[in-house]
Design an enzyme around this catalytic site. Sequence first.
Site, PDB file in Angstrom:
ATOM      1  N   ASN A 134     -45.742 -11.440 -14.949  1.00  0.00           N
ATOM      2  CA  ASN A 134     -45.414 -10.016 -14.860  1.00  0.00           C
ATOM      3  C   ASN A 134     -44.626  -9.496 -16.061  1.00  0.00           C
ATOM      4  O   ASN A 134     -44.802  -8.347 -16.471  1.00  0.00           O
ATOM      5  CB  ASN A 134     -44.604  -9.752 -13.591  1.00  0.00           C
ATOM      6  CG  ASN A 134     -44.146  -8.308 -13.487  1.00  0.00           C
ATOM      7  OD1 ASN A 134     -44.959  -7.408 -13.363  1.00  0.00           O
ATOM      8  ND2 ASN A 134     -42.838  -8.079 -13.561  1.00  0.00           N
ATOM      9  N   GLU A 174     -46.670  -1.917 -10.318  1.00  0.00           N
ATOM     10  CA  GLU A 174     -47.465  -2.731 -11.224  1.00  0.00           C
ATOM     11  C   GLU A 174     -47.252  -2.393 -12.698  1.00  0.00           C
ATOM     12  O   GLU A 174     -47.508  -3.237 -13.568  1.00  0.00           O
ATOM     13  CB  GLU A 174     -48.945  -2.605 -10.869  1.00  0.00           C
ATOM     14  CG  GLU A 174     -49.287  -3.206  -9.503  1.00  0.00           C
ATOM     15  CD  GLU A 174     -50.752  -3.075  -9.137  1.00  0.00           C
ATOM     16  OE1 GLU A 174     -51.547  -2.668 -10.017  1.00  0.00           O
ATOM     17  OE2 GLU A 174     -51.106  -3.362  -7.983  1.00  0.00           O
ATOM     18  N   ASP A 184     -42.541  -5.211 -19.161  1.00  0.00           N
ATOM     19  CA  ASP A 184     -43.603  -5.444 -18.187  1.00  0.00           C
ATOM     20  C   ASP A 184     -44.957  -5.588 -18.888  1.00  0.00           C
ATOM     21  O   ASP A 184     -45.396  -4.689 -19.613  1.00  0.00           O
ATOM     22  CB  ASP A 184     -43.648  -4.271 -17.204  1.00  0.00           C
ATOM     23  CG  ASP A 184     -44.462  -4.580 -15.966  1.00  0.00           C
ATOM     24  OD1 ASP A 184     -43.902  -5.171 -15.032  1.00  0.00           O
ATOM     25  OD2 ASP A 184     -45.662  -4.229 -15.949  1.00  0.00           O
ATOM     26  N   ARG A 213     -46.535 -21.811  -8.619  1.00  0.00           N
ATOM     27  CA  ARG A 213     -45.909 -20.712  -7.879  1.00  0.00           C
ATOM     28  C   ARG A 213     -45.841 -19.543  -8.840  1.00  0.00           C
ATOM     29  O   ARG A 213     -45.311 -19.666  -9.950  1.00  0.00           O
ATOM     30  CB  ARG A 213     -44.527 -21.129  -7.392  1.00  0.00           C
ATOM     31  CG  ARG A 213     -43.800 -20.058  -6.558  1.00  0.00           C
ATOM     32  CD  ARG A 213     -42.867 -19.233  -7.414  1.00  0.00           C
ATOM     33  NE  ARG A 213     -41.939 -18.417  -6.634  1.00  0.00           N
ATOM     34  CZ  ARG A 213     -41.122 -17.510  -7.152  1.00  0.00           C
ATOM     35  NH1 ARG A 213     -41.115 -17.292  -8.465  1.00  0.00           N
ATOM     36  NH2 ARG A 213     -40.307 -16.820  -6.392  1.00  0.00           N
ATOM     37  N   ASP A 215     -44.567 -15.912  -9.916  1.00  0.00           N
ATOM     38  CA  ASP A 215     -43.474 -14.986  -9.670  1.00  0.00           C
ATOM     39  C   ASP A 215     -43.966 -13.542  -9.621  1.00  0.00           C
ATOM     40  O   ASP A 215     -44.898 -13.162 -10.340  1.00  0.00           O
ATOM     41  CB  ASP A 215     -42.433 -15.151 -10.787  1.00  0.00           C
ATOM     42  CG  ASP A 215     -41.194 -14.317 -10.573  1.00  0.00           C
ATOM     43  OD1 ASP A 215     -40.493 -14.557  -9.581  1.00  0.00           O
ATOM     44  OD2 ASP A 215     -40.934 -13.419 -11.400  1.00  0.00           O
ATOM     45  N   LYS A 218     -46.565  -9.035  -6.548  1.00  0.00           N
ATOM     46  CA  LYS A 218     -46.815  -7.636  -6.179  1.00  0.00           C
ATOM     47  C   LYS A 218     -46.656  -6.682  -7.359  1.00  0.00           C
ATOM     48  O   LYS A 218     -47.049  -5.513  -7.276  1.00  0.00           O
ATOM     49  CB  LYS A 218     -45.885  -7.210  -5.044  1.00  0.00           C
ATOM     50  CG  LYS A 218     -44.420  -7.062  -5.402  1.00  0.00           C
ATOM     51  CD  LYS A 218     -43.618  -6.531  -4.209  1.00  0.00           C
ATOM     52  CE  LYS A 218     -42.148  -6.361  -4.537  1.00  0.00           C
ATOM     53  NZ  LYS A 218     -41.468  -7.649  -4.755  1.00  0.00           N
ATOM     54  N   GLU A 239     -45.496 -15.117  -5.034  1.00  0.00           N
ATOM     55  CA  GLU A 239     -44.232 -14.599  -4.501  1.00  0.00           C
ATOM     56  C   GLU A 239     -44.240 -13.086  -4.481  1.00  0.00           C
ATOM     57  O   GLU A 239     -44.473 -12.434  -5.501  1.00  0.00           O
ATOM     58  CB  GLU A 239     -43.065 -15.097  -5.352  1.00  0.00           C
ATOM     59  CG  GLU A 239     -41.695 -14.639  -4.847  1.00  0.00           C
ATOM     60  CD  GLU A 239     -41.070 -13.520  -5.647  1.00  0.00           C
ATOM     61  OE1 GLU A 239     -40.012 -13.010  -5.207  1.00  0.00           O
ATOM     62  OE2 GLU A 239     -41.621 -13.150  -6.702  1.00  0.00           O
ATOM     63  N   ASP A 309     -33.171 -16.768  -4.372  1.00  0.00           N
ATOM     64  CA  ASP A 309     -33.012 -15.325  -4.515  1.00  0.00           C
ATOM     65  C   ASP A 309     -32.240 -14.672  -3.378  1.00  0.00           C
ATOM     66  O   ASP A 309     -31.894 -13.486  -3.474  1.00  0.00           O
ATOM     67  CB  ASP A 309     -34.396 -14.651  -4.596  1.00  0.00           C
ATOM     68  CG  ASP A 309     -35.103 -14.900  -5.916  1.00  0.00           C
ATOM     69  OD1 ASP A 309     -34.404 -15.009  -6.938  1.00  0.00           O
ATOM     70  OD2 ASP A 309     -36.342 -14.995  -5.917  1.00  0.00           O
ATOM     71  N   ARG A 356     -27.235 -20.172  -6.269  1.00  0.00           N
ATOM     72  CA  ARG A 356     -27.781 -21.043  -7.315  1.00  0.00           C
ATOM     73  C   ARG A 356     -26.744 -22.075  -7.773  1.00  0.00           C
ATOM     74  O   ARG A 356     -26.538 -22.299  -8.957  1.00  0.00           O
ATOM     75  CB  ARG A 356     -28.276 -20.194  -8.484  1.00  0.00           C
ATOM     76  CG  ARG A 356     -29.395 -19.250  -8.078  1.00  0.00           C
ATOM     77  CD  ARG A 356     -29.848 -18.336  -9.195  1.00  0.00           C
ATOM     78  NE  ARG A 356     -30.973 -17.514  -8.771  1.00  0.00           N
ATOM     79  CZ  ARG A 356     -31.619 -16.655  -9.559  1.00  0.00           C
ATOM     80  NH1 ARG A 356     -31.248 -16.509 -10.814  1.00  0.00           N
ATOM     81  NH2 ARG A 356     -32.627 -15.940  -9.089  1.00  0.00           N
TER      82      ARG A 356
END
Length: 488
Positions: A134, A174, A184, A213, A215, A218, A239, A309, A356
Site C-alpha cells: 500500500n 484506496e 500511497d 501476510r 498489510d 483494504k 489484513e 496493533d 510491542r
Amino acid sequence: MHLCLAFWGLLAHLSTSLARTPDEWRGRSTYQVITDRFARSDGNVTAPCDVTKNEYCGGTWKGIEQKLDYIYNMGFNAIWISPITKNTPTGYHGYYQTDLYTLNENFGTEKDLKDLSDALHERDMYLMVDVVTNHFGSVESDPNIDYSQYYPFNNASYFHPYCEIDYDNQTSAEICWLYSNLPDVRTEDQNVVNAYSTWISQLVANYSIDGIRIDSVKDVDKASMPPFCEAAGVYCLGELSNNDPSYSYPYQSVLNGGGIINYPLYFSFNETFVYKGFSSTEKLAYNIYLDRNNSIDSNLHGTFTENHDNPRIPFHNPDIALAANAIAWTILTDGIPIIYQGQEQHLAGGDDPGCREAMWLAENGSYDDTTLLYNTTAYLNQIRTWAVQHSEGYTHYENVVLNYSEDQIAIRKDVVRFILTFAGVDQPQGTYTTVDAGFPPNSSVVDLISCKTYTSNGAGEVTADIGGGAMVIMMQADFIQGSEMCGY
C-alpha cells in the site's frame, strides 16, 4: 546491494514446486513475531527497549533462529515475521519500507534470513513473511518527501497525491495516505502491479517463503491483489481492520482463496471478554454464523485475540483464566490460529506501541517455558494437532455454536466440543449440560482439561463439571487413544 534479477528469476523457477497452497496451511498453527522485539543475536536479555520510542531494540533473524525451540515446543508449526525490506531509521516494525530489493540490515544478512528459513523447514515449520504493497515510508512528511530514495518506485508518479483518508469512502481508502509520511502507491497502475508481482515471486523463491501476510489490504486497489497473490504462488493472508463481516469476508475472493486476518471475530470476541454480557456473547455467536455464511472458507482466515496493533487482553483485564480461554478460542475455533509473541507470557501492553514489548524483558523472565499460559498453549496445540491428524474433516468443519449464556459459549468443531467461560477465576463451581453436542449415546467422553471421563446420555449429551474459569474441551475416549492425553 540489489540482487541480480536474472538470478532471482532462476530461483523463482526452481522453487515453484515448493509453493505452499492455502489448503496446506489449514492444519498450521502460527506464532507471530515482531522481529525487532523477539530475540537478539547476542542473547542479551537485559538490553533496554523503550516502546514509547520509534527505534530499533536489536531483535534479529538470527535471534529468532536461536529461539525456535521455544516456539516449536509450544506446538507451533509456522511463524509470521515482520516485513524484511529496507526501512527508514524509525521503521523497526518493518512497515516504513524504502527499497523492495534490499533487506533490512538491522535484522541481519541474506544468509541469516535463509538460515532461519532452513531451520524452520528442518522442523517442518512454515515461514510467513509480512509484506506491504500500500505505501512506502519517509522520515519527512508531505510535501517534503524525497521520492528518489525509493526503489523501484523512484519518483512521485508512482504515488497518489497526498490526501486524508475518509474510511466511509472506499475510493478514498484506496488512494489517500494512512499518514502524511507514508506515500500511497498507485496500486491501480498496471506498471506498479507488474513490478510488485515480479518482486514477490522472486522474494518467495529466494527465501523459500511459505505464506505472505499482506498489510493494509483494504487500502489498495482490489484488482491488484489477484495477480499479486498468483505471482507469490503461496497462501495469502490479508489484513484489514474492520469489524463489519459483510465488508471484510468478501475480500477472501481477491486473495486467491487465501484468507483475512479475522477482525470481525476479534472485535466481537474481545467485546465479550472486556465488557462481558449476554448481548455481546450473542453478538459473538451471530458473528460466528456470519463468518460461516459470508466466507468462501472460514478455516482459511487468521484467527487471533492479540496482535501488534491492538491492546493486549491483560491490559483490559489481568484475569489469568480469561487469558487462557482466549488462547483456547484462538487455537480451537475456525481458522488458522495466530498467537502473538508474549501472549503466552501474559504481557499486558496497551495500544500501539505499548503492545510491542521486547520479549527478553518479560516480567516472568526471558522465554520462560514453565508458565501456566506457555504450557496451556502447548497443550491446546497438542489437542488441535491430534484432531488435524486424525480427523479428515477437522480443517474443513465450520464452527457450530451449540449454546451460549452471559458467561459461557459452547461450540462444536468436528470431533471437538469446547466450552469457554468469560467469568474468570471467580466463576463458581457448577455443571454444564451440553445441547446438541452430537456424541454417540452412552459413550465415554473425556474432558481433556480436567481429564474427567463422562458418559453421554441417551441423547448424546454430557453434563460436565465447570468452574474457576477453566474451559472444558471434550473428545470421545476412543478417538484419543494413543494421544498420551489424559493417560490415553
